[in-house]
Motif scaffolding. Structure first.
Motif, mmCIF file in Angstrom:
data_model
loop_
_atom_site.group_PDB
_atom_site.id
_atom_site.type_symbol
_atom_site.label_atom_id
_atom_site.label_comp_id
_atom_site.label_asym_id
_atom_site.label_seq_id
_atom_site.Cartn_x
_atom_site.Cartn_y
_atom_site.Cartn_z
ATOM 1 N N ARG A 84 7.142 6.552 -10.687
ATOM 2 C CA ARG A 84 6.260 7.658 -10.882
ATOM 3 C C ARG A 84 6.868 8.829 -10.150
ATOM 4 O O ARG A 84 7.446 8.672 -8.925
ATOM 5 C CB ARG A 84 4.892 7.482 -10.235
ATOM 6 C CG ARG A 84 4.055 6.368 -10.948
ATOM 7 C CD ARG A 84 2.832 6.218 -10.113
ATOM 8 N NE ARG A 84 1.898 7.371 -10.056
ATOM 9 C CZ ARG A 84 0.674 7.358 -9.844
ATOM 10 N NH1 ARG A 84 0.100 6.387 -10.060
ATOM 11 N NH2 ARG A 84 0.082 8.581 -9.302
ATOM 12 N N SER B 126 0.822 -1.189 -0.018
ATOM 13 C CA SER B 126 0.305 -0.055 0.027
ATOM 14 C C SER B 126 1.020 1.364 -0.084
ATOM 15 O O SER B 126 0.274 2.262 -0.212
ATOM 16 C CB SER B 126 -0.957 0.151 1.274
ATOM 17 O OG SER B 126 -1.804 -1.110 1.196
ATOM 18 N N ARG C 119 -9.478 -3.627 -8.014
ATOM 19 C CA ARG C 119 -10.066 -3.903 -9.347
ATOM 20 C C ARG C 119 -9.841 -5.419 -9.604
ATOM 21 O O ARG C 119 -10.836 -5.856 -10.228
ATOM 22 C CB ARG C 119 -9.523 -2.914 -10.184
ATOM 23 C CG ARG C 119 -9.927 -2.921 -11.621
ATOM 24 C CD ARG C 119 -11.599 -2.880 -11.862
ATOM 25 N NE ARG C 119 -12.132 -3.224 -13.055
ATOM 26 C CZ ARG C 119 -12.536 -4.138 -13.529
ATOM 27 N NH1 ARG C 119 -12.444 -5.326 -12.507
ATOM 28 N NH2 ARG C 119 -13.110 -4.412 -14.483
ATOM 29 N N ALA D 100 -5.171 2.191 -13.133
ATOM 30 C CA ALA D 100 -4.197 2.704 -12.313
ATOM 31 C C ALA D 100 -2.683 2.447 -12.774
ATOM 32 O O ALA D 100 -2.772 1.686 -13.798
ATOM 33 C CB ALA D 100 -4.407 1.450 -11.126
ATOM 34 N N VAL E 113 0.820 1.559 -11.369
ATOM 35 C CA VAL E 113 1.455 1.153 -10.363
ATOM 36 C C VAL E 113 3.122 1.124 -10.970
ATOM 37 O O VAL E 113 3.405 0.259 -11.607
ATOM 38 C CB VAL E 113 0.993 -0.383 -9.851
ATOM 39 C CG1 VAL E 113 2.101 -0.504 -8.419
ATOM 40 C CG2 VAL E 113 -0.335 -0.313 -9.315
ATOM 41 N N ASP F 142 -3.449 0.007 -3.847
ATOM 42 C CA ASP F 142 -4.687 -0.443 -3.363
ATOM 43 C C ASP F 142 -5.977 -0.515 -4.645
ATOM 44 O O ASP F 142 -6.673 -1.240 -4.450
ATOM 45 C CB ASP F 142 -5.055 0.442 -2.234
ATOM 46 C CG ASP F 142 -3.926 0.162 -0.998
ATOM 47 O OD1 ASP F 142 -3.483 -0.811 -1.152
ATOM 48 O OD2 ASP F 142 -3.926 0.986 -0.128
ATOM 49 N N ALA F 143 -5.847 0.595 -5.236
ATOM 50 C CA ALA F 143 -6.922 0.663 -6.339
ATOM 51 C C ALA F 143 -6.785 -0.504 -7.472
ATOM 52 O O ALA F 143 -7.754 -1.226 -7.795
ATOM 53 C CB ALA F 143 -6.716 2.131 -7.221
ATOM 54 N N ALA F 144 -5.715 -0.730 -7.806
ATOM 55 C CA ALA F 144 -5.434 -2.040 -8.496
ATOM 56 C C ALA F 144 -5.787 -3.079 -7.962
ATOM 57 O O ALA F 144 -6.245 -3.886 -8.677
ATOM 58 C CB ALA F 144 -3.899 -1.841 -9.023
ATOM 59 N N GLU G 278 5.802 9.717 -6.901
ATOM 60 C CA GLU G 278 5.675 8.602 -5.710
ATOM 61 C C GLU G 278 6.280 9.180 -4.387
ATOM 62 O O GLU G 278 7.181 9.968 -4.284
ATOM 63 C CB GLU G 278 6.555 7.429 -6.271
ATOM 64 C CG GLU G 278 6.307 6.279 -5.462
ATOM 65 C CD GLU G 278 4.896 5.784 -5.316
ATOM 66 O OE1 GLU G 278 4.219 6.328 -4.496
ATOM 67 O OE2 GLU G 278 4.362 4.919 -6.405
ATOM 68 N N ARG H 298 1.802 4.345 -4.874
ATOM 69 C CA ARG H 298 0.526 4.925 -5.452
ATOM 70 C C ARG H 298 -0.354 4.122 -6.379
ATOM 71 O O ARG H 298 0.209 3.212 -7.026
ATOM 72 C CB ARG H 298 0.622 6.441 -6.076
ATOM 73 C CG ARG H 298 1.216 7.643 -4.987
ATOM 74 C CD ARG H 298 1.319 8.581 -6.083
ATOM 75 N NE ARG H 298 1.874 9.665 -5.077
ATOM 76 C CZ ARG H 298 1.235 10.590 -4.378
ATOM 77 N NH1 ARG H 298 -0.102 10.225 -4.371
ATOM 78 N NH2 ARG H 298 1.813 11.380 -3.718
ATOM 79 N N ASP H 299 -1.612 3.990 -6.005
ATOM 80 C CA ASP H 299 -2.479 3.363 -7.175
ATOM 81 C C ASP H 299 -2.357 1.584 -6.772
ATOM 82 O O ASP H 299 -3.215 1.023 -7.352
ATOM 83 C CB ASP H 299 -2.116 3.682 -8.774
ATOM 84 C CG ASP H 299 -2.935 4.802 -9.183
ATOM 85 O OD1 ASP H 299 -3.083 5.634 -8.230
ATOM 86 O OD2 ASP H 299 -2.670 4.818 -10.232
ATOM 87 N N ILE I 5 -4.438 -1.531 -16.201
ATOM 88 C CA ILE I 5 -3.869 -1.363 -15.087
ATOM 89 C C ILE I 5 -2.493 -1.386 -15.400
ATOM 90 O O ILE I 5 -2.173 -2.552 -16.166
ATOM 91 C CB ILE I 5 -4.064 -2.445 -14.018
ATOM 92 C CG1 ILE I 5 -5.611 -2.268 -13.744
ATOM 93 C CG2 ILE I 5 -3.173 -2.537 -12.814
ATOM 94 C CD1 ILE I 5 -5.902 -3.439 -12.392
#
Length: 589
Positions: A193, A67, A78, A187, A189, A73-75, A196, A70-71, A171
């Motif tokens: 980035r 976690s 999904r 997302a 990941v 948890d969203a990935a 980040e 970035r992204d 993703i």
């Protein structure tokens, strides 16, 4: 104490020999003479208070919270939705080892979760690197509305926008350097980035397969929290660490921190030969003993790469995901054959690239281009050229359409990936990206000279600084009798070794050359004898025509020498022995 090893200020190759740990670093320390591992760890930058954690790296000690990125948890959420709905998923990978292992890891994990999943690997010649809009839309039309790109996608702005317009969610799981803006993906990941968090950015040296492993951990954690495993077993993610280790080593990721833990534990999993495809590949490569990091880099990785370079791009993923022993054996043999074909093509292109490099002999960055070069080997040739010239090298294969596909390799301290991204922003190339040590690009033929000038101007100071710091770093001095299996076994416990975690380099001597000759196509083989009566073999790879090779060929029975290199086990004879993989030499009298 002087930092010059053995008083050698200029070797045969014209470089000083220095201790890897300087006198200033060793001042005030008290180490037991036999605590070899501690000394090796300290020499590789490990703080004194972190020795025990680094002595036997485990996932528990080094793995970050997924976690953190970035992204992530969203990935994971999904993908968890897709698992619960048994929604079709396609994993879109690159055609190299990192891409193949990343794709195979997610395919095997999703299959274990009963998800209908396919892998898509683009053809290097017909489709090029990364996702295209046409391919993503076609995947969506075939029934997969969720695509996970691995080892690619960070620069696929147009392709992902086209996919989004067609109702396909993407993703991105990548590790290549990012631009200031990101693709319109569901997302992204990527520890590299630009936005980040600092703690996550510390893991920017992860290969894509390492990022995919963290996504797998986040997915299982999400499903666990939802109660998904209340009535079914949870897949053992740790069983996929053999894929993580292979992709990490083959992509020349730095073997420090979390990466070192991944490879250390992954080698243990690989030794169990649970992956049918990897076991078949080890058989094809005649690896009968538990594999090492060197085996992954020089035996297994090149064979998987051969499919994407000169054969069918999906052979690697098919091998690593099959459950059919016969299919695995057939693919492994095909990859073995393609690897031999790749070697022949590579040798021919390398000869031409060396000749072409004379035109840029004084440039900080060597950029060579020609028609007729196979695009599948230009990355390897760039690496060979970099080793020969000791500066960044880019090799461009020009197509009949006037567009060139290029691949570059860099030296420590020179960020080639960032320079290629800058060239893209300047409009000098059509596409491109990468990381510090490697990059790929697409360039119009009439822009090649301008690209070369731009890169040389941008990187000149970094190349000069990196070249000025050149010295051969020595970990220990051994008597000739010390080049033995016992030494090799002792240093293994401080491994695995690779990029960012160099295998210990020893100096030994004084010795006289008893025999000298050329073996293979360009390898120098020696038998040397020391004053202590010991004899051992030494080999200098791809060096027969070099200054070092020619000097040593004519030094038989003459002056005494100090030799420097890596001591390796030699199991070919009737009893275990050791040999020195030679990197440099210096006169001892």
């Amino acid at each position: 104490m002087t930092d010059t090893a053995l008083g050698i200020a200029q070797s045969i190759l014209g470089q000083p020999w220095r201790w890897r740990r300087t006198s200033a670093q060793m001042a005030g320390e008290s180490l037991a003479p036999n605590d070899l591992v501690t000394q090796l760890l300290l020499a590789r930058g490990v703080p004194r208070d972190d020795i025990e954690r680094q002595r036997a790296p485990t996932l528990r000690a080094f793995m970050p919270d997924p976690s953190l990125f970035r992204d992530m948890d969203a990935a994971a959420a999904r993908l968890a939705d897709a698992v619960e709905a048994r929604e079709a998923v396609t994993v879109f990978g690159d055609y190299d080892v990192d891409g193949a292992t990343s794709a195979a890891l997610l395919v095997r994990l999703l299959r274990a979760l009963d998800v209908p999943v396919d892998a898509y690997i683009p053809d290097r010649l017909m489709e090029g690197y990364g996702p295209s809009g046409a391919a993503l839309v076609r995947i969506g039309a075939a029934g997969s509305r969720l695509v996970v790109t691995v080892d690619c996608g960070a620069q696929a702005f147009d392709a992902i926008a086209e996919a989004k317009a067609a109702g396909v969610e993407v993703i991105v799981v990548d590790h290549h350097q990012c631009a200031t803006t990101l693709p319109q993906a569901f997302a992204v990941v990527n520890p590299n980035r630009l936005d980040e968090a600092p703690d996550a950015a510390l893991h920017g040296n992860l290969a894509a397969v390492g990022v995919a492993f963290l996504l797998g951990a986040a997915l299982l954690r999400t499903l666990r929290a939802r109660g998904f495993f209340g009535s079914r077993p949870e897949p053992a993610l740790i069983d996929l660490l053999d894929l993580v280790a292979l992709g990490t080593v083959a992509d020349v990721a730095r073997l420090t921190g979390f990466n070192r833990a991944l490879v250390t534990q992954g080698l243990k999993v690989m030794a169990r030969r649970g992956n049918i495809g990897l076991a078949a590949l080890m058989d094809a490569a005649r690896l009968t003993k538990p594999p090492t990091a060197s085996d992954m880099g020089f035996a297994l990785g090149p064979r998987i790469n051969a499919g994407g370079r000169v054969g069918k791009s999906d052979l690697g993923v098919r091998l690593l995901t099959t459950s059919d022993p016969q299919e695995a054996a057939d693919i492994a043999q095909e990859l073995n054959r393609l690897n031999e074909e790749r070697r022949a093509i590579e040798a021919a292109v390398l000869d031409q690239a060396i000749e072409a490099s004379a035109a840029c002999a004084n440039a900080p960055v060597a950029l060579v281009a020609a028609s007729g070069w196979h695009p599948g080997v230009i990355g390897i040739v760039a690496g060979r050229l970099k080793e020969r010239l000791h500066r960044p090298a880019i090799v461009v294969a020009l197509g009949d359409d006037g567009v060139g596909k290029g691949s570059g390799r860099s030296i420590a301290g020179v960020d080639l990936g960032a320079a290629v991204l800058a060239a893209k922003e300047m409009g000098l190339i059509v596409a491109g990206g990468g990381h510090a040590m490697a990059a790929g690009l697409t360039v119009a033929a009439d822009r090649i000279d301008a690209l070369g000038a731009f890169l040389s101007d941008r990187l000149a100071a970094d190349v000069e600084r990196a070249s000025g710091d050149k010295a051969l770093l020595i970990d220990a001095v051994l008597a000739p009798r010390g080049i033995c299996p016992l030494w090799c076994e002792a240093i293994d416990s401080a491994g695995p070794y690779g990029a960012g975690w160099p295998a210990p380099r020893v100096a030994t001597g004084p010795v006289r050359i008893v025999e000298a000759g050329i073996v293979g196509t360009d390898h120098l083989r020696l038998i040397v004898a020391g004053d202590d009566g010991a004899r051992f073999k030494a080999i200098a790879f791809r060096s027969a025509e070099s200054l070092l090779g020619q000097t040593l060929l004519h030094a038989r029975g003459g002056r005494k020498l100090w030799l420097a290199g890596r001591a390796k086990r030699d199991d070919w004879g009737s009893r275990p022995a050791a040999e020195l993989h030679l990197e440099d030499a210096a006169w001892a009298d």
